[in-house]
Design an enzyme around this catalytic site. Structure first.
Site, PDB file in Angstrom:
ATOM      1  N   ASP A 146       0.832  -1.212   0.000  1.00 18.57           N
ATOM      2  CA  ASP A 146       0.000   0.000   0.000  1.00 18.57           C
ATOM      3  C   ASP A 146       0.864   1.258   0.000  1.00 18.57           C
ATOM      4  OD1 ASP A 146      -2.376   1.373  -0.047  1.00 18.57           O
ATOM      5  OD2 ASP A 146      -2.782   1.168   2.096  1.00 18.57           O
TER       6      ASP A 146
ATOM      7  N   HIS B  47       2.445   3.323  -9.073  1.00 13.42           N
ATOM      8  CA  HIS B  47       2.281   1.886  -9.330  1.00 13.42           C
ATOM      9  C   HIS B  47       3.498   1.339 -10.094  1.00 13.42           C
ATOM     10  CE1 HIS B  47      -1.615   2.182  -7.600  1.00 13.42           C
ATOM     11  NE2 HIS B  47      -2.160   2.856  -8.583  1.00 13.42           N
TER      12      HIS B  47
ATOM     13  N   LEU C 214      10.946 -20.531  -4.863  1.00 10.33           N
ATOM     14  CA  LEU C 214      10.006 -19.625  -4.183  1.00 10.33           C
ATOM     15  C   LEU C 214       8.643 -19.749  -4.847  1.00 10.33           C
ATOM     16  CD1 LEU C 214       9.353 -17.128  -2.283  1.00 10.33           C
ATOM     17  CD2 LEU C 214       9.994 -15.700  -4.217  1.00 10.33           C
TER      18      LEU C 214
HETATM   19  C1  IPE Z   1      -5.378  -2.757  -0.191  1.00 11.13           C
HETATM   20  O1  IPE Z   1      -5.077  -1.418  -0.404  1.00 11.13           O
HETATM   21  C2  IPE Z   1      -5.417  -3.499  -1.483  1.00 11.13           C
HETATM   22  C3  IPE Z   1      -4.122  -3.700  -2.131  1.00 11.13           C
HETATM   23  C4  IPE Z   1      -2.953  -3.386  -1.632  1.00 11.13           C
HETATM   24  C5  IPE Z   1      -4.192  -4.347  -3.411  1.00 11.13           C
HETATM   25  P1  IPE Z   1      -6.214  -0.313  -0.573  1.00 11.13           P
HETATM   26  O2  IPE Z   1      -5.502   0.990  -0.722  1.00 11.13           O
HETATM   27  O3  IPE Z   1      -7.141  -0.688  -1.638  1.00 11.13           O
HETATM   28  O4  IPE Z   1      -6.963  -0.394   0.836  1.00 11.13           O
HETATM   29  P2  IPE Z   1      -7.888   0.638   1.592  1.00 11.13           P
HETATM   30  O5  IPE Z   1      -8.928   1.095   0.624  1.00 11.13           O
HETATM   31  O6  IPE Z   1      -7.011   1.782   2.025  1.00 11.13           O
HETATM   32  O7  IPE Z   1      -8.440  -0.101   2.762  1.00 11.13           O
HETATM   33  C1  IPE Z   2      -1.515   0.184  -3.383  1.00  7.54           C
HETATM   34  O1  IPE Z   2      -1.301   1.558  -3.432  1.00  7.54           O
HETATM   35  C2  IPE Z   2      -1.741  -0.406  -4.750  1.00  7.54           C
HETATM   36  C3  IPE Z   2      -3.125  -0.840  -4.994  1.00  7.54           C
HETATM   37  C4  IPE Z   2      -4.099  -0.840  -4.131  1.00  7.54           C
HETATM   38  C5  IPE Z   2      -3.422  -1.295  -6.344  1.00  7.54           C
HETATM   39  P1  IPE Z   2      -2.502   2.579  -3.438  1.00  7.54           P
HETATM   40  O2  IPE Z   2      -2.853   2.889  -4.851  1.00  7.54           O
HETATM   41  O3  IPE Z   2      -3.622   2.103  -2.590  1.00  7.54           O
HETATM   42  O4  IPE Z   2      -1.813   3.850  -2.786  1.00  7.54           O
HETATM   43  P2  IPE Z   2      -2.473   4.858  -1.751  1.00  7.54           P
HETATM   44  O5  IPE Z   2      -2.984   4.058  -0.610  1.00  7.54           O
HETATM   45  O6  IPE Z   2      -3.544   5.580  -2.483  1.00  7.54           O
HETATM   46  O7  IPE Z   2      -1.331   5.761  -1.368  1.00  7.54           O
HETATM   47 MG    MG Z   3      -4.105   2.352  -0.622  1.00  7.81          MG
END
Ligand code: IPE
Ligand code: IPE
Ligand code: MG
Length: 236
Positions: free
Chosen positions: A20, A37, A131
């Site tokens: 995240d 990303h 792995l």
């Molecule tokens: C969790 O992250 C999902 C992934 C890392 C794929 P999100 O950014 O979607 O989660 P929330 O919305 O903050 O809970």
């Molecule tokens: C995690 O990073 C990747 C996915 C959920 C696909 P985020 O895109 O949720 O990044 P934040 O949480 O908005 O910073």
């Molecule tokens: Mg996120």
């Protein structure tokens, strides 16, 4: 592939990561979220290499949740394209490195070309014994449980057919041991629908580091912390 956790000298058998913070990483730099990303993919490469070198048998990465479809369409499309590009590009390299690539989630809901990429990657890397890398894509823990229960009932409609053993054997990857350690980056303290059944006794590790900044050092810190934990599984 080991079914039960084979903890070697305090090393977790299965490390699961909620990757995240990509969006915030990009925002901090005045970049579009998709650039976060892209940077996140580099962090995946570093982490997979580190995990394989350390000798962790199973690594699972939460890459796209069933709730992530709620994001703006350009971001969803960008994530799908990144998945297409990355999985295709890395298959050969992972194969050479002895990494077995598998996927967990409602893959059947994805576009036909992505399903084909998934099939080809799984087939090409099936022999990898170094792995086991599980990419959770269009994955949701509640959906996995619903899918498991519905398929049990479809196979055997009798009362009492839904048992703990039946659920376990109908999960997306029944042979994958439960995560010993779940890491979440970016300072959020929640599971966000990740491995809901499997996380019952997982150790949780949270770091404020944003996913694109994650790497070997951060993984080492998490493993060091994990090695100090006392796991009791309800016993004394
Ligand atoms: C969790 O992250 C999902 C992934 C890392 C794929 P999100 O950014 O979607 O989660 P929330 O919305 O903050 O809970
Ligand atoms: C995690 O990073 C990747 C996915 C959920 C696909 P985020 O895109 O949720 O990044 P934040 O949480 O908005 O910073
Ligand atoms: Mg996120």
């Amino acid at each position: 592939m080991p079914k039960e956790a084979d903890v070697i000298g305090g090393l977790p058998s299965h490390v699961a990561i909620i990757m995240d913070g990509n969006g915030r990483w990009a925002l901090k730099r005045g970049l579009p979220r998709i650039m976060g990303h892209y940077a996140g993919v580099k962090a995946i490469e570093r982490t997979v290499r580190a995990a394989a070198d350390i000798g962790i048998p199973h690594l699972s990465l939460y890459a796209f949740s069933t709730e992530n479809w709620r994001r703006p369409l350009p971001e969803v499309k960008g994530l799908m394209n990144l998945f297409r590009y990355y999985v295709r590009k890395k298959t050969k390299e992972l194969c050479n490195e002895g990494v077995r690539l598998r996927f967990a989630g409602r893959i059947w809901e994805l576009s036909e070309d992505i399903r084909k990429i998934v099939r080809e990657a799984e087939n090409a890397t099936a022999g990898g014994g170094r792995l086991d890398l599980v990419v959770c894509f269009n994955y949701g823990g509640r959906q996995e449980l619903l899918d498991a229960i519905n398929s049990i009932v479809e196979e055997d409609g009798r009362e009492g057919a839904v048992t703990e053993e039946a659920i376990r054997s109908h999960l997306y990857l029944p042979d994958l041991p439960d995560p010993d350690l779940i890491i979440r980056t970016s300072g959020e303290h929640r599971l966000s629908n990740f491995w809901l059944w499997q996380s019952s006794y997982s150790e949780l590790y949270f770091t404020s580091t944003l996913w694109p900044d994650f790497g070997k050092e951060e993984l080492d810190s998490a493993l060091e912390d994990y090695a100090k934990r006392e796991r009791r599984f309800g016993a004394v």
